[in-house]
Motif scaffolding. Sequence first.
Motif, PDB file in Angstrom:
ATOM      1  N   LEU A   6      17.339 -23.506 -27.497  1.00 52.99           N
ATOM      2  CA  LEU A   6      17.300 -22.046 -27.465  1.00 52.99           C
ATOM      3  C   LEU A   6      15.889 -21.532 -27.196  1.00 52.99           C
ATOM      4  N   SER A   7      14.885 -22.190 -27.729  1.00 55.04           N
ATOM      5  CA  SER A   7      13.504 -21.739 -27.505  1.00 55.04           C
ATOM      6  C   SER A   7      13.101 -21.917 -26.032  1.00 55.04           C
ATOM      7  N   GLN A   8      13.552 -23.007 -25.411  1.00 56.28           N
ATOM      8  CA  GLN A   8      13.256 -23.193 -23.980  1.00 56.28           C
ATOM      9  C   GLN A   8      13.957 -22.134 -23.146  1.00 56.28           C
ATOM     10  N   TRP A   9      15.201 -21.855 -23.477  1.00 57.80           N
ATOM     11  CA  TRP A   9      15.945 -20.823 -22.752  1.00 57.80           C
ATOM     12  C   TRP A   9      15.269 -19.459 -22.910  1.00 57.80           C
ATOM     13  N   ALA A  10      14.824 -19.123 -24.129  1.00 57.71           N
ATOM     14  CA  ALA A  10      14.180 -17.836 -24.385  1.00 57.71           C
ATOM     15  C   ALA A  10      12.874 -17.706 -23.591  1.00 57.71           C
TER      16      ALA A  10
END
Length: 97
Positions: A6-10
Amino acid sequence: MDDESLSQWAERRDRRLRPVGQLKAVIVGHENRPSHLHPDLPRLLLRWDGYQWTPEGYAENYASAQRFLHGISGDGVVQGAPPPVRKKSVGRHRKPA
């Protein structure tokens, strides 16, 4: 399927979003008109705050809007709310104003 955290996507999503503080000018009352064909119409100056376009000021014409957008001080830019605009009614079923 290659799953990403999720952090990479954000981080990837934030890179694509428009930057906070971006400015734009739209023709008052006639947003669908091409601005280069109507240089004498007034403009509403808007700033992106990360979630929505908020009013920043009011310009008398295309030239003064461009001065504001590019940081050039000059005549024709009024800070604050624009004057109210009444749209013309169109069609036979409309009552005249």
